[in-house]
Scaffold this active site. Structure first.
Site, PDB file in Angstrom:
ATOM      1  CG  HIS A 179      -2.112  -0.868   1.113  1.00 38.45           C
ATOM      2  ND1 HIS A 179      -3.271  -0.497   0.474  1.00 38.45           N
ATOM      3  CD2 HIS A 179      -2.317  -2.135   1.542  1.00 38.45           C
ATOM      4  CE1 HIS A 179      -4.154  -1.475   0.520  1.00 38.45           C
ATOM      5  NE2 HIS A 179      -3.602  -2.486   1.167  1.00 38.45           N
ATOM      6  CE  LYS A 194      -7.042  12.962  -0.112  1.00 34.94           C
ATOM      7  NZ  LYS A 194      -7.360  11.613  -0.596  1.00 34.94           N
ATOM      8  NE  ARG A 195      -3.089   7.765   7.432  1.00 36.41           N
ATOM      9  CZ  ARG A 195      -1.853   7.858   6.958  1.00 36.41           C
ATOM     10  NH1 ARG A 195      -0.918   8.457   7.676  1.00 36.41           N
ATOM     11  NH2 ARG A 195      -1.541   7.363   5.784  1.00 36.41           N
ATOM     12  CB  THR A 248     -10.753   4.349  -1.389  1.00 33.81           C
ATOM     13  OG1 THR A 248     -10.517   4.633   0.002  1.00 33.81           O
ATOM     14  CG2 THR A 248      -9.962   3.133  -1.817  1.00 33.81           C
ATOM     15  CE  LYS A 277      -3.183   9.999   3.521  1.00 30.06           C
ATOM     16  NZ  LYS A 277      -3.642   9.322   2.295  1.00 30.06           N
ATOM     17  CE  LYS A 293     -14.483   5.342   0.486  1.00 34.71           C
ATOM     18  NZ  LYS A 293     -13.641   5.402   1.682  1.00 34.71           N
TER      19      LYS A 293
END
Length: 875
Positions: free
Chosen positions: A412, A608-609, A719, A614, A723
């Site tokens: 991942h 998001k985390r 993901t 990110k 969504k």
């Protein structure tokens, strides 16, 4: 004479490790003709007393009232919403158990090959509504609850999210379990039953993230799980491992704890098939040392009990930056304990179930496939070797063949720092037998095979070794996962290619391209469209003239919406649903935070985390730039501006200082921006605390755009991007992860890309390191934003200097390089949003082309190309 007892057994569980039945259903005896015998009593009486799944309103209300009276010991006079939810949930669980029992019985009879999905996290979200959808009973329960004097929406709000995960990894696992059952595949999940989850996120007056335990089980019994007190295994830690002459080893001494099973039923969509998620809770083998208590040593009396219970108390944060470096030694030991406890219990359960079939272990890979979700369950490889060699007395070479034909590994990440490593001294101390096995794998498999294929290449041998030299030495879990499995996959096309050319390049050259493949992640449309956006789901069913029970399991049917993008009436309905979803989110913000949201503005969402790669930091810096630009405009110019509301949500690992500073900056920038009378009608910012699946279900349907802006080459897939797009939100992002495949599917004219591409990243980082250019020269607009923050516009500027210095000094995640391009992409968004009709067309086309990103498709890829399992329909 009298009966006597061994004093050493006092305080130990009375029940030995045993199983009175198969735990996947009894196997009935048959007569000489093959007909099944009824085991006891009058068969007719048994069958008359057996109930079936509730299918009408009358049976639903009767079941709910029965649970009010008997399970809750309450009456209509003293029943509140929580009690009504508990009774209704128990009623639904009854139906799930009926299907679950039939499914397990059917699997036992058929003995198909099964797959087992091992994930340290499962973010299941709320279960009630999802269970009703999959059972096809939403309308019956809604009407039944109404007749009993309650509102279904109020009852749904009573359920707490199961705190069994941290982020996308856990939500992906939950989607795959849902899809496995919906596709009628014999798949079980295995995880840990965390008592407190990761943490509940609070925000201090200064804007700082605070953490407190998340006691999600504190409200009493969880109605969605089934305690299996008859299923327990002893798991050993520490002690000594003595090698024996026959190749086996005797591992003894140390600490033994019990792994006790809790089952969570996972219903398939519009099918009787109901699979299982088995969660393990740690309990002491000897619950209380009465002798120590009587001697006055009260701490020692409960020491073993507390030590055992701690293993599954809290989901230990495994952040990519801080997990392997700044976590304390005790913290690392707890994390490693969690991983072994869970894999050992799961392997014991899997092996026990296989042995019940009565087949030789040489056929183990014909009946069992084990999928490792990231490196966390990698200890399953040496643990299965230990079971086969030490307990089943299988020779080493044959045991290795069994393992490498049974285990599969999903990678991942391409971030080297995110690949788990464990200090050898810790492994030797905690798991002495497994450290022996890991050394043996290195000695018997890795070293001779690499030397044979690449003779004399010592550098390659050192790179591929399972042991990384240093002080202390480290066990490379990704290498162990790679060498000890049948197939490795990445989770998006770009990511899978990068895995093969970067972190696992040596293994690709060693084992060949065929072992390494791609399965792009997917999401379940049941939860991420029908459940979170029921109005849109209903519109789709009406427009396609197809019942949702059909298209929810064949998402490619959404392409039938494409012609309706040109239908003005359809666009009007589509836009009205988006508006009502915005109003639902605004209502949530007002009731939970007491803040008012402008629902006539564009909704811009990033959830998001919190992590540097990110780039929530890039987002908030862009927001501040937008604010400064608005302040410089005249009143006439502001009238032409597209109003925007920006939402952030996500948790930072407790030890991740820079990520927590980003949250603080977001919160304090929001305070200033939202209070400014000159701009607050054009720009507002909200940080929604304690991000969860349930919060995502409110945020995602409301979005006009969503941001997926990781540095190119760092996001494996994502993901949440899927969504948002499935719900008609347009994507703003970098050319990274699954963003690329989404753009290919929906059309690049319906996404907003920016930033440097993956091949340029390493060269840019090299330039930053050895030929740095000041931010003022490279990106004046960003320099102005940084100066305003340092100058105290959003509170004490000195607080943010560590965060700002990551940009000014090294900028590993290329914020200075991508900032201008990012601002340009947002300007393109503003321009596109002015044409409302064309924007709605983009939204419709985006949803219509998201069929590829169903987790149903992904799980079938695993089933066919990896596990070699087939659907087993329960009738």
């Amino acid at each position: 004479m009298t009966s006597v007892i061994d004093p050493n057994t006092i305080g130990k569980p009375v029940r030995p490790r045993r199983h009175v039945r198969t735990l996947t259903g009894y196997t009935p005896e048959t007569d000489e003709t093959g007909k099944e015998k009824w085991p006891r009593g009058d068969e007719k009486v048994w069958k008359e007393g057996s109930r079936s799944v509730n299918t009408d309103v009358s049976s639903v209300t009767k079941s709910i009232v029965n649970h009010v009276q008997t399970s809750l010991a309450r009456q209509a006079y003293n029943l509140d919403n929580l009690g009504a939810y508990q009774a209704a949930a128990l009623s639904v669980r009854d139906d799930l158990i009926l299907n679950w029992n039939e499914t397990q019985m059917h699997y036992t009879r058929k003995a198909p090959k099964r797959a087992y999905y091992l994930s340290l996290e499962f973010l299941m979200g709320r279960t009630f509504d999802n269970a009703l959808l999959n059972l096809g009973l939403k309308d019956q329960y809604r009407e039944g609850v109404t007749k009993l004097g309650f509102n279904m929406e109020d009852l749904l709000e009573q359920e707490r999210d199961a705190a069994l995960g941290n982020g996308g990894l856990g939500r992906l696992a939950a989607c795959y379990l849902d899809s496995s059952a919906s596709q009628e595949l014999p798949v079980w999940g295995y995880g840990l039953r965390y008592q407190y989850g990761i943490f509940q996120q609070l925000i201090s007056p200064e804007g700082q993230q605070l953490e407190q335990p998340d006691p999600w089980l504190a409200g009493g019994e969880n109605p969605w799980e089934l305690p299996r007190l008859d299923v327990s295994y002893e798991v050993r830690f520490y002690g000594t491992a003595e090698r024996l002459p026959d190749g086996r080893a005797l591992w003894q001494g140390g600490q033994e704890v019990l792994a006790v099973a809790y089952d969570v039923m996972v219903p398939g969509c519009y099918t009787k098939n109901t699979n299982n998620l088995r969660l393990w809770e740690s309990k002491p083998k000897r619950g209380f040392d009465l002798n120590s208590f009587n001697a006055g040593d009260y701490e020692h009396a409960v020491e073993s009990s507390n030590s055992a219970a701690a293993i599954t108390s809290v989901l230990y944060p495994n952040d990519h930056t801080c997990a392997q470096s700044s976590i304390s030694t005790l913290g690392k030991e707890l994390r490693l304990k969690q991983q072994y406890f869970w894999t050992a219990a799961s392997l014991a359960d899997i092996v026990r179930r296989f042995k019940n079939i009565g087949k030789p272990f040489s056929e183990f890979p014909d009946y069992v496939a084990i999928q490792l979700n990231d490196t966390h369950p990698t200890l399953a490889i040496p643990e299965l070797m230990r079971i086969l060699i030490d307990e089943e007395e299988i020779p080493w070479g044959k045991a290795w063949d069994i393992v490498t034909n049974t285990v599969f590994y999903t990678n991942h990440t391409v971030l080297p720092e995110a690949l788990e490593k464990w200090p050898v001294p810790l492994m030797e101390h905690l798991l002495p037998r497994h450290m022996q096995i890991i050394y043996d794998i290195n000695l018997y498999v890795v070293e001779p095979s690499v030397e044979k294929k690449f003779p004399g290449d010592r550098d390659r041998l050192a790179r591929m070794s399972l042991i990384e030299e240093g002080f202390p030495k480290q066990v490379r879990m990704a290498h162990l996962a790679c060498i000890g499995n049948r197939k490795v996959n990445g989770v998006a096309e770009l990511h899978s290619d990068l895995v093969k050319t970067t972190i696992l390049k040596d293994f690709v050259e060693f084992e060949g391209q065929s072992k390494f493949s791609n399965v792009t992640n997917g999401i379940t449309p049941r939860r991420w469209l029908d459940q979170c956006n029921p109005e849109l789901s209903a519109l789709i069913s009406k427009t396609l003239k197809v019942d949702k029970s059909v298209w929810l399991k064949d998402l490619d049917m959404l392409k039938g919406l494409l012609p309706y993008a040109e239908d003005a009436e359809f666009r009007k309905e589509w836009a009205a649903i988006k508006q009502r979803n915005k109003e639902r989110l605004a209502h949530h913000v007002e009731t939970t935070l007491g803040l008012t949201v402008n629902t006539n503005a564009m909704f811009d969402v990033q959830i998001k985390r919190l992590h540097e790669y990110k780039r929530q930091t890039l987002n908030i810096l862009g927001v501040i730039h937008r604010y400064l630009t608005l302040k410089q405009m005249s009143a006439a110019e502001r009238k032409k501006v597209n109003p925007r509301v920006v939402f952030f949500a996500g948790k930072a690992a407790p030890g991740y200082y820079i990520a927590k500073l980003t949250i603080r900056l977001i919160v304090n920038a929001a305070r200033i921006i939202n209070a400014d009378p000159d701009t607050r009608n054009l720009l507002t910012v909200y940080f929604l605390p304690d991000y969860s699946v349930s919060l995502a279900e409110v945020l995602i349907p409301s979005s006009d755009i969503s941001q997926h802006i990781s540095t190119a080459g760092t996001e494996a897939s994502g993901t949440s991007n899927m969504k948002f797009c499935l719900n008609g939100g347009l994507l703003v992002g970098t050319v990274d992860g699954a963003n690329i495949e989404i753009a290919e599917a929906v059309g690049e004219n319906n996404v907003f890309f920016f930033g440097h591409l993956t091949p340029a990243v390493e060269d840019l980082r090299y330039q930053h390191m050895y030929h740095p250019v000041p931010v003022e020269e490279k990106c004046p607009a960003l320099a102005k934003v940084l100066d305003k923050i340092s100058g105290g516009m959003f509170g004490d500027g000195g607080v943010y200097e560590p965060l700002l210095n990551t940009i000014r000094q090294n900028d590993y995640y290329l914020i200075t390089e991508d900032f201008d391009s990012y601002i340009g992409a947002l300007e393109m968004v503003d321009q596109a949003y002015l044409d409302k009709e064309e924007w709605i067309k983009k939204s419709i086309r985006t949803t219509a082309n998201m069929g590829k990103f169903s987790s149903d498709r992904a799980i079938l890829e695993y089933a066919e190309s990896f596990w070699s399992i087939e659907p087993v329909k329960v009738t």
